[in-house]
Design an enzyme around this catalytic site. Structure first.
Site, PDB file in Angstrom:
ATOM      1  N   ASP A 174       0.779  -1.239   0.000  1.00  0.00           N
ATOM      2  CA  ASP A 174       0.000   0.000   0.000  1.00  0.00           C
ATOM      3  C   ASP A 174       0.811   1.290   0.000  1.00  0.00           C
ATOM      4  O   ASP A 174       0.642   2.135  -0.852  1.00  0.00           O
ATOM      5  CB  ASP A 174      -0.920   0.038   1.220  1.00  0.00           C
ATOM      6  N   GLU A 405       1.703  -9.098  11.859  1.00  0.00           N
ATOM      7  CA  GLU A 405       1.518  -8.834  10.429  1.00  0.00           C
ATOM      8  C   GLU A 405       2.863  -8.549   9.753  1.00  0.00           C
ATOM      9  O   GLU A 405       3.140  -9.028   8.663  1.00  0.00           O
ATOM     10  CB  GLU A 405       0.573  -7.621  10.286  1.00  0.00           C
TER      11      GLU A 405
HETATM   12  C1  DGY Z   1      -5.867  -1.958   4.311  1.00  0.00           C
HETATM   13  O1  DGY Z   1      -7.034  -1.783   4.639  1.00  0.00           O
HETATM   14  O2  DGY Z   1      -4.902  -1.469   4.879  1.00  0.00           O
HETATM   15  C2  DGY Z   1      -5.583  -2.851   3.203  1.00  0.00           C
HETATM   16  O3  DGY Z   1      -4.240  -3.051   2.994  1.00  0.00           O
HETATM   17  C3  DGY Z   1      -6.230  -2.349   1.954  1.00  0.00           C
HETATM   18  O4  DGY Z   1      -6.744  -3.461   1.422  1.00  0.00           O
END
Ligand code: DGY
Length: 440
Positions: A174, A405
């Site tokens: 992201d 994560e």
């Molecule tokens: C989040 O919500 O952070 C995800 O990576 C987007 O799908």
């Protein structure tokens, strides 16, 4: 670690995967990600297969139940419409403005890396004679080919052999600095941006998450997709953000290889996949390699330029066996240098860049599913020493901090920490660790 410790770690991984199982699919982690995520599910399915093959199959089945008519498999499947802790939820995406999106389950309007081909091959390798799996493989194979056809038809309209993304979320990475310049070109008019409220920063520390500057641009691009009813041709014309990503293409190429082998086994016609594959491998090598940086880089289609950063996506070319011997040596040396300089493998971004941030999501931390792919990639080229570091670094991080994560990449910082970053009891962390402990 003793055998007992390793046994205990495998058991904990299993307990997490069982806990995150929700009637037919697995959530990545509770609260922060309470639905089914596309590429998470792929890795999770591999983990589930160690103790429940039925669930491993169902995981993929429920993911493909969200497939659109154009072949796209969305990045989130909202199996429950009552869960309110996530933004952007199904109502904000409103993906049914596209007539090819299923009414149920609801979904997002973008996709994610196509890991499913190699996941299916992994399951078939482990259970070559299981009737239920064989029947599932035959039924899901055409759906997977349809997904790949979606990429080549709509995300590669100029028939180059490289597919594009139109949203950073599609890449899975992201807030990587890779997208900074491209996002900077988007001027936000706050009055025109729909009002929204982030949920992620109340569920995870905000300095481990993307900034609000970036979120505005994520919402802008989502809204643009929605405005064009997620029509792929319009998005190609209109989106200010169009990138040919290394990871996205390498994963597609790796899954092409798997689908070719699976198709051969079951007697499916694989001519089309072979054609995609030969062109994609060639273009990836020609267009995305940067000799000065000695790595593969992403290409910004709007700015018509390579994006000059070293980051983790380039390393996935090893997993897809795209790199020739010389390029593979260079990627291997890059990792060995990091190891010699006090970093866990594999930091998600160039540690020498001023943009490196060892705790902020995709700007520097270690990601379990990336270690899994890079481990297998290094093995293919015979770089066993580096592969074993990639594996043991992840196992060390998980055993000392838990199944987070993502993780701190600087050893000097990590040595004072007792946790990882982002969500806890995370499914792909459990799945990838389990697979590396058992099989890898
Ligand atoms: C989040 O919500 O952070 C995800 O990576 C987007 O799908």
């Amino acid at each position: 670690m003793t055998r007992m410790d390793l046994e205990e770690l495998s058991n904990s991984a299993r307990i997490i995967l069982e806990k995150n199982w929700k009637e037919g699919f697995t959530i990545p982690t509770s609260k922060l990600y309470p639905f089914q995520w596309n590429w998470d599910s792929g890795f999770t399915s591999i983990g589930l297969s160690y103790f429940n093959l039925d669930h491993a199959i169902q995981e993929l089945e429920s993911l493909f139940s969200g497939q659109w008519e154009n072949g796209m498999v969305p990045h989130i499947i909202f199996h429950s419409e009552n869960e309110k802790t996530y933004f952007p939820n199904f109502d904000f995406w409103n993906s049914n403005v596209n007539l090819g999106a299923p009414q149920k389950p609801k979904s997002s309007g973008i996709t994610q890396p196509a890991v499913h081909g190699f996941v299916l091959e992994n399951l078939l390798h482990k259970f070559p004679d299981n009737d239920k799996l064989l029947a599932f493989a035959k039924s899901v194979f055409p759906k997977m080919v349809n997904l790949h056809r979606f990429f080549y038809q709509y995300r590669d309209p100029e028939k180059e052999g490289l597919t594009f993304i139109f949203h950073p979320w599609e890449s899975g990475r992201d807030n990587s600095p890779l997208w900074d310049n491209s996002l900077d070109r988007i001027a936000i008019d706050k009055d025109k941006l729909p009002h929204y409220e982030r949920r992620d920063t109340s569920l995870a520390p905000s300095d481990e998450r993307p900034t609000s500057y970036q979120y505005d641009r994520y919402v802008y691009l989502l809204t643009l997709g929605k405005k064009y009813k997620y029509d792929e041709r319009a998005i190609f014309e209109e989106s200010p953000f169009l990138i040919q990503d290394t990871l996205m293409n390498a994963v597609l190429i790796r899954s092409n290889d798997s689908l070719i082998r699976i198709g051969e086994r079951f007697g499916f016609d694989i001519g089309e996949i072979r054609e995609w594959q030969s062109q994609s491998k060639k273009m990836f090598s020609e267009k995305l390699w940067n000799e000065k940086l000695e790595t593969y880089v992403v290409y910004d289609l709007r700015a018509e330029t390579q994006v000059l950063h070293k980051e983790i996506g380039g390393l996935t070319a090893l997993y897809a066996e795209i790199a020739d011997e010389d390029k593979a040596q260079k990627l291997n040396r890059y990792l060995l240098n990091l190891n010699e300089n006090g970093f866990y493998l594999c930091p998600s971004f160039d540690v020498e860049s001023p943009l490196f941030d060892s705790k902020r999501y995709w700007r520097g931390p270690i990601w379990p599913q990336m270690n899994w792919m890079i481990y297998h990639g290094l093995k293919k080229y015979g770089f066993d020493e580096t592969a074993n570091i990639v594996k043991s670094d992840l196992i060390e991080l998980v055993s000392k901090s838990g199944f987070y994560e993502y993780f701190e990449s600087q050893k000097s910082v990590a040595s004072n920490m007792t946790t990882g970053y982002g969500g806890g009891d995370f499914s792909w962390t459990a799945a990838c660790t389990l697979d590396l402990l058992k099989g890898g």
